[in-house]
Design a protein around this motif. Structure first.
Motif, short mmCIF file in Angstrom:
data_model
loop_
_atom_site.label_atom_id
_atom_site.label_comp_id
_atom_site.label_asym_id
_atom_site.label_seq_id
_atom_site.Cartn_x
_atom_site.Cartn_y
_atom_site.Cartn_z
N ASP A 115 0.83 -1.19 0.00
CA ASP A 115 0.00 0.00 0.00
C ASP A 115 0.87 1.24 0.00
N LEU A 116 0.38 2.26 -0.67
CA LEU A 116 1.03 3.56 -0.75
C LEU A 116 0.02 4.60 -0.29
N CYS A 117 0.42 5.50 0.59
CA CYS A 117 -0.50 6.46 1.20
C CYS A 117 0.07 7.87 1.09
N PHE A 174 -1.24 3.55 8.82
CA PHE A 174 -2.45 3.36 8.02
C PHE A 174 -2.14 2.48 6.81
N SER A 175 -1.02 2.72 6.18
CA SER A 175 -0.61 1.94 5.02
C SER A 175 -0.39 0.47 5.38
N ALA A 176 0.16 0.20 6.55
CA ALA A 176 0.38 -1.18 6.99
C ALA A 176 -0.95 -1.91 7.17
N LEU A 211 0.69 -1.37 13.77
CA LEU A 211 2.09 -1.34 13.36
C LEU A 211 2.90 -0.91 14.57
N MET A 212 3.66 -1.83 15.11
CA MET A 212 4.46 -1.58 16.30
C MET A 212 5.94 -1.55 15.92
N ARG A 213 6.73 -1.00 16.80
CA ARG A 213 8.17 -0.95 16.58
C ARG A 213 8.88 -1.48 17.81
N LYS A 214 9.83 -2.37 17.56
CA LYS A 214 10.67 -2.87 18.64
C LYS A 214 11.60 -1.74 19.08
N ALA A 242 3.87 7.51 2.15
CA ALA A 242 4.30 6.42 3.03
C ALA A 242 3.90 5.12 2.35
N ALA A 243 4.69 4.09 2.55
CA ALA A 243 4.41 2.80 1.93
C ALA A 243 4.63 1.68 2.93
N ALA A 244 3.89 0.60 2.73
CA ALA A 244 4.05 -0.59 3.56
C ALA A 244 3.92 -1.82 2.69
#
Length: 122
Positions: free
Chosen positions: A6-8, A49-51, A73-76, A109-111
């Motif tokens: 996805d691209l946002c 949102f893209s994720a 969408l989480m981040r370590k 933004a992209a995912a």
């Protein structure tokens, strides 16, 4: 294996964020808290949102069958992204494991979400 991409447009998300309820409607609790700590940067909200969209595409459902808040969408601590699923999204993804990659420019933004059956042979 399945893939979603996805691209946002970040400006679209920035505009949506003018509504103070937007982030609370689309972000899960943990995701919301992580982004709140960082001041809700529009490019990061757009990546989240893209994720969610990429997950729906990987599962071949689009945004149907689960709530956006159920795909987080989480981040370590080292910044590596991962998906935290709950509710209907977790049930939909039962038996699957996912990798996610996100990026952004000044404008977009992209995912990418890659899903693989847990019992798949290598």
């Amino acid at each position: 294996m399945t893939t979603g991409l996805d691209l946002c447009e970040i400006d679209r998300i920035r505009h949506s964020m003018r509504n103070p309820r937007f982030c609370g409607r689309v972000l899960g609790e943990w995701e919301y808290e992580q982004l709140k700590e960082r001041g809700f940067p529009p490019q990061s909200v757009a990546a989240s949102f893209s994720a969610k969209e990429a997950f729906g595409k990987a599962m071949h459902t689009g945004l149907a069958g689960f709530s956006l808040r159920e795909v987080q969408l989480m981040r370590k601590p080292n910044g590596v992204p991962y998906l935290a699923l709950s509710g209907a999204a977790a049930r939909l993804a039962d038996g699957w494991q996912f990798s996610v990659s996100v990026t952004h420019t000044a404008a977009t933004a992209a995912a990418v979400v890659l899903g693989e059956r847990k019992d798949a042979e290598i």
